[in-house]
Design a protein around this motif. Structure first.
Motif, PDB file in Angstrom:
ATOM      1  N   LEU A   1       0.762  -1.428   0.028  1.00 58.89           N
ATOM      2  CA  LEU A   1      -0.060  -0.040  -0.019  1.00 58.89           C
ATOM      3  C   LEU A   1       0.877   1.129   0.079  1.00 58.89           C
ATOM      4  O   LEU A   1       0.535   2.206  -0.674  1.00 58.89           O
ATOM      5  CB  LEU A   1      -0.965   0.012   1.308  1.00 58.89           C
ATOM      6  N   LEU A   2       1.819   1.195   0.623  1.00 57.58           N
ATOM      7  CA  LEU A   2       2.913   2.370   0.784  1.00 57.58           C
ATOM      8  C   LEU A   2       3.642   2.637  -0.475  1.00 57.58           C
ATOM      9  O   LEU A   2       3.854   3.603  -0.753  1.00 57.58           O
ATOM     10  CB  LEU A   2       3.832   2.160   2.121  1.00 57.58           C
ATOM     11  N   ALA A   3       4.066   1.418  -1.203  1.00 57.43           N
ATOM     12  CA  ALA A   3       4.680   1.633  -2.490  1.00 57.43           C
ATOM     13  C   ALA A   3       3.632   2.212  -3.506  1.00 57.43           C
ATOM     14  O   ALA A   3       4.370   2.931  -4.209  1.00 57.43           O
ATOM     15  CB  ALA A   3       4.721   0.143  -2.738  1.00 57.43           C
ATOM     16  N   ALA A   4       2.392   1.771  -3.580  1.00 57.43           N
ATOM     17  CA  ALA A   4       1.375   2.457  -4.294  1.00 57.43           C
ATOM     18  C   ALA A   4       1.265   3.920  -4.266  1.00 57.43           C
ATOM     19  O   ALA A   4       1.180   4.777  -5.123  1.00 57.43           O
ATOM     20  CB  ALA A   4       0.108   1.942  -4.325  1.00 57.43           C
ATOM     21  N   LEU A   5       1.200   4.272  -2.743  1.00 58.91           N
ATOM     22  CA  LEU A   5       1.392   5.655  -2.809  1.00 58.91           C
ATOM     23  C   LEU A   5       2.500   6.626  -3.141  1.00 58.91           C
ATOM     24  O   LEU A   5       2.552   7.509  -3.522  1.00 58.91           O
ATOM     25  CB  LEU A   5       1.115   6.107  -1.168  1.00 58.91           C
ATOM     26  N   GLY A   6       3.666   5.881  -2.758  1.00 54.63           N
ATOM     27  CA  GLY A   6       4.844   6.447  -3.289  1.00 54.63           C
ATOM     28  C   GLY A   6       5.073   6.260  -4.867  1.00 54.63           C
ATOM     29  O   GLY A   6       5.667   7.271  -5.603  1.00 54.63           O
ATOM     30  N   ALA A   7       4.396   5.444  -5.462  1.00 54.70           N
ATOM     31  CA  ALA A   7       4.524   5.205  -7.167  1.00 54.70           C
ATOM     32  C   ALA A   7       3.886   6.660  -7.721  1.00 54.70           C
ATOM     33  O   ALA A   7       4.191   6.936  -8.574  1.00 54.70           O
ATOM     34  CB  ALA A   7       3.794   3.982  -7.631  1.00 54.70           C
ATOM     35  N   VAL A   8       2.735   7.198  -6.989  1.00 55.75           N
ATOM     36  CA  VAL A   8       2.059   8.438  -7.595  1.00 55.75           C
ATOM     37  C   VAL A   8       2.616   9.590  -6.924  1.00 55.75           C
ATOM     38  O   VAL A   8       2.001  10.611  -7.055  1.00 55.75           O
ATOM     39  CB  VAL A   8       0.419   7.975  -7.574  1.00 55.75           C
ATOM     40  N   GLY A   9       3.410   9.597  -5.800  1.00 54.68           N
ATOM     41  CA  GLY A   9       3.982  10.610  -5.500  1.00 54.68           C
ATOM     42  C   GLY A   9       3.320  11.290  -4.164  1.00 54.68           C
ATOM     43  O   GLY A   9       3.297  12.336  -3.888  1.00 54.68           O
ATOM     44  N   ALA A  10       2.339  10.282  -3.707  1.00 51.54           N
ATOM     45  CA  ALA A  10       1.503  10.828  -2.440  1.00 51.54           C
ATOM     46  C   ALA A  10       2.106  10.524  -1.150  1.00 51.54           C
ATOM     47  O   ALA A  10       1.376  10.921  -0.199  1.00 51.54           O
ATOM     48  CB  ALA A  10       0.302  10.053  -2.629  1.00 51.54           C
ATOM     49  N   LEU A  11       3.118   9.752  -1.168  1.00 49.83           N
ATOM     50  CA  LEU A  11       3.555   9.398   0.223  1.00 49.83           C
ATOM     51  C   LEU A  11       3.951  10.522   1.337  1.00 49.83           C
ATOM     52  O   LEU A  11       4.029  10.482   2.567  1.00 49.83           O
ATOM     53  CB  LEU A  11       4.956   8.294  -0.022  1.00 49.83           C
ATOM     54  N   GLU A  12       4.579  11.671   0.686  1.00 55.05           N
ATOM     55  CA  GLU A  12       5.037  12.761   1.342  1.00 55.05           C
ATOM     56  C   GLU A  12       4.008  13.341   2.274  1.00 55.05           C
ATOM     57  O   GLU A  12       4.038  13.444   3.444  1.00 55.05           O
ATOM     58  CB  GLU A  12       5.828  13.616   0.653  1.00 55.05           C
ATOM     59  N   TRP A  13       2.902  13.840   1.532  1.00 54.01           N
ATOM     60  CA  TRP A  13       1.767  14.290   2.495  1.00 54.01           C
ATOM     61  C   TRP A  13       1.035  13.555   3.264  1.00 54.01           C
ATOM     62  O   TRP A  13       0.469  13.832   4.271  1.00 54.01           O
ATOM     63  CB  TRP A  13       0.725  15.024   1.501  1.00 54.01           C
TER      64      TRP A  13
END
Length: 747
Positions: free
Chosen positions: A495-507
């Motif tokens: 799940l965190l990898a999917a967030l990182g793939a679209v650039g959402a992990l930071e927020w």
């Protein structure tokens, strides 16, 4: 719109459905108030009818209720028995008092009073307790059955075929699962228990009358025709008046809310008196309608009182005649009169609550219509796509008699990114919905990997195609819970990898509890851009072969547009992608662009090719960017052997430049910016190898335009000179006879 693989929930507030017209099993929804807003690019307007979901007939509604009640026979039987006993306990008092009258006539002493008092007290207590217990049991049965019906409605709604939901629109479904459920719930808790008790009371009391003497029972029924006539007079008049009252109340509330929200503006412009007068007028209309409703109900109540008078008079006159004939006793007539008087409240409740009962019945029929729908049929021998190619062959689609997509043939190769561009109402969303399998085309076919979509099956298609629309929903739960909808078996790392793939992990990490922060309604709010990020992360996690993006970044606003465009590109990288471009910068990144006009493909090609063609797409691009090529008569010749300069681009003046400037604002270029005049005063080319000046603050030409070849035989274009900056950043004036700048003077 339908949700595919948990990628995007299309929670459209389409509003409550309009007034249903039920005739011959066909239900239509009348749209009013402008163009339809169900996400179809305005492809049909207010005059188009929507085919709504079915409404169950009374027989099917009762069949559904019987089926649900049969699963709770124990508590249903207990509720019926307790309510029946409560009604029987209510019959004790008139019977005992009638016997007391006969005892008094027979000369009985006061020793008869204690048993009578004990009997009356016991009956009253028993009736009260049994009535309360019976009402609780009836409410429990009703709530249980309603919960089961609601579950069935939700189950059928979530498994509706996409084409069915698209034809019906989400507004009708939301009205049923929201408004209709609320109406039935209110009726179950507030109307059904006293209604059941009233029905038992009326039946038992009439039975008591006939038990005393059948002629007294017939006399009591003399009031029935008057009740029926009163209802037939009241109901046709009350319905329109109640509707008018709701409208008038809504208009008054709107006037109040508008005035209160804009109070500061009203005070600033001294409009208080005008708006107070408007509120007064709206309030007067609502008051007059309410008074009309009250007068109508008063007249209806007088008719009910007339029915009670006729019935009680008939019982007393009949009883008097029977007593004179020594057929019945005075005590029996007294009991009969008390029984009939006991009917006043339950009969009045049944009559006055008739509107609520009808409304609840209509809402229950609408819920039953969805709950009894057949599940979608899957193909007996489903086909499997051979690859990720998407092909549309002669696709045509119409809403009613209005065709919105016309004979579109398109093949999207595996991994290719194709953008749909066009003005509002061109048919982009409809074509995307057809390609995703949400809509079944009126003519033509859609194939995925060589297999027809209807042969793949509704359930299996969701594993291959993901549709992401602009109506995105954030579910109540943690961020990880929202992502896990796309793949329930995914662990936290995926799940965190999917967030990182679209650039959402930071927020996401910046949230109060990181990815475990609860979001959605009643929890931590997310912006439109963040909601779009979550939807794109679900898309990446679902990993479909084909992605259809229907203006998925449109709601993010300008601030989050670039971020979501990059996220969308990352989420669809390597996938076959068909996107409806809300911003032309999305189309610029596509491998191929299709321009739609009135449902037909009028242009197709890459961004550079379509700009070079100077057609419909070029006009859209120039309107979007504010850049427009120089007119034909200002194109400059290319020296023999010299470099071919880029085409000139003229910025279009904005609204603030459309005022006519004074003489002091008519500036001319400084000497260092003046190009040498060419033929007929047209500025000539700059010296070989020296680039022409470019205004610092002018929009730059698009690289794709500059890269295009010059048509054979046509003069090439060079960037035209702009005024050079003078003192303090202002252009310096030139000679009176110097050439004017190529930027058009403001008008």
């Amino acid at each position: 719109m339908s949700e595919r693989t948990g990628v995007a929930a299309t929670d459209e507030p389409g509003g409550a459905a309009g007034r249903d017209e039920r005739s011959g099993g066909v239900v239509t929804e009348e749209r009013s108030g402008g163009a339809a807003t169900d996400g179809r690019d305005g492809e049909y307007g207010a005059d188009d009818a929507h085919e709504l979901l079915p409404v169950a007939s009374p027989r099917r509604t009762w069949a559904l209720l019987r089926a649900e009640l049969s699963g709770h026979r124990g508590i249903t039987a207990a509720a019926a028995v307790v309510t029946l006993l409560a009604g029987v306990a209510g019959l004790v008092a008139p019977w005992v008092l009638g016997g007391l009258v006969d005892d008094v006539r027979a000369g009985a002493g006061t020793d008869r009073l204690p048993p009578v008092i004990v009997a009356l007290g016991t009956a009253a207590v028993a009736a009260g307790v049994l009535t309360g217990v019976g009402a609780a049991l009836v409410a429990r049965v009703g709530e249980t059955v309603l919960a089961r019906v609601r579950d069935r409605v939700l189950d059928r709604a979530l498994h509706l075929p996409s084409a069915t939901l698209e034809r019906a629109g989400t507004g009708d479904l939301l009205a049923r699962t929201g408004d209709d459920v609320a109406v039935v719930t209110a009726a179950v808790s507030g109307v059904v228990p006293p209604l059941v008790n009233a029905v038992f009371t009326v039946v038992l009391t009439i039975g008591g009358l006939f038990a005393l003497d059948w002629r007294l029972g017939l006399a009591g029924l003399a009031a029935a025709p008057v009740y029926v006539l009163a209802l037939r007079w009241y109901l046709p008049r009350s319905g329109p008046l109640y509707a008018e009252q709701r409208v008038a109340t809504g208009v008054r509330t709107q006037a109040l809310v508008t005035s209160l929200r804009g109070a500061s503006t009203l005070r600033a412009y001294r409009w208080e008196a005008e708006h107070v007068g408007r509120v007064d007028r709206r309030s007067a209309v609502a008051r007059d309608v309410s008074l009309t409703v009250f007068r109508l109900f008063t007249r209806f109540s007088s008719r009910l009182n007339l029915a009670e008078f006729i019935g009680l008079t008939a019982v007393l006159v009949t009883g008097f005649a029977l007593v004179r004939a020594d057929t019945v006793t005075v005590g029996a007539v007294t009991a009969a009169a008390l029984y009939f008087h006991r009917l006043f409240n339950p009969v009045g409740f049944l009559v006055t609550q008739f509107d609520d009962v009808q409304e609840a019945g209509a809402s229950l029929a609408r819920l039953a219509g969805v709950a009894t729908m057949s599940p979608p049929q899957e193909p007996e021998a489903p086909e499997t796509p051979a690859d990720a190619s998407l092909e549309l062959r002669g696709v045509t689609h119409a809403y009613g008699d209005r065709t919105v997509v016309r004979e579109v043939t398109l093949r999207v190769e595996p991994g290719e990114r194709v953008a749909l561009v066009g003005a509002t109402g061109a048919g982009k969303t409809t074509l995307a919905s057809v390609a995703a399998g949400v809509l079944r085309p009126t003519a033509g076919e859609v194939r995925l990997g060589g297999a027809r979509l209807e042969r793949i099956g509704e359930g299996r298609l969701g594993r291959h195609v993901a549709l992401l629309s602009q109506e995105l929903h954030v579910f109540h739960g943690s961020v990880l819970d929202n992502l896990r909808l796309a793949r329930p078996t995914a662990d936290d790392e995926q799940l965190l990898a999917a967030l990182g793939a679209v650039g959402a992990l930071e927020w996401v990490r910046a949230l109060p509890d990181g990815a475990r922060t609860r979001v959605g309604e009643g929890a931590h709010p997310l912006t439109a851009a963040q909601a779009g990020h979550l939807a794109l992360a679900r898309l990446a996690l679902a990993d479909p072969a084909v992605a259809v993006l229907d203006e998925a970044t449109a709601e993010a606003g300008s601030a989050g547009a670039r971020m979501l465009e990059e996220a969308a590109e990352a989420a669809t990288r390597g996938r076959t992608t068909l996107l409806v471009a809300h911003r032309l910068t999305q189309a610029e990144r596509a491998d191929r662009i299709l321009v739609l006009d009135q449902g037909a493909v009028v242009e197709s090609g890459s961004h550079a090719e379509l700009l070079a063609a100077r057609g419909r797409y070029a006009e859209l691009w120039w309107s979007w960017t504010g850049l427009r090529p120089a007119p034909e008569d200002q194109r400059q010749p290319v020296p023999d052997g010299g470099p071919r300069p880029a085409p000139a681009v003229v910025p279009r003046p904005g609204p603030e430049a459309r005022l006519r400037p004074g003489p002091e604002a008519r500036l001319r270029p400084g000497p260092e910016a003046r190009p040498r005049p060419g033929p007929e005063g047209v500025p000539g080319p700059t010296p070989e190898g020296v680039p022409g000046p470019t205004p610092d603050d002018a929009p730059q030409p698009d690289p794709a335009v500059g890269a295009q070849p010059t048509p054979e035989g046509a003069p090439s274009r060079t960037p035209e000179a702009a005024p050079s900056p003078g003192p303090e950043g202002t252009p310096s004036p030139g000679p009176e006879d110097g050439p004017r700048p190529s930027v058009p003077a403001p008008r």
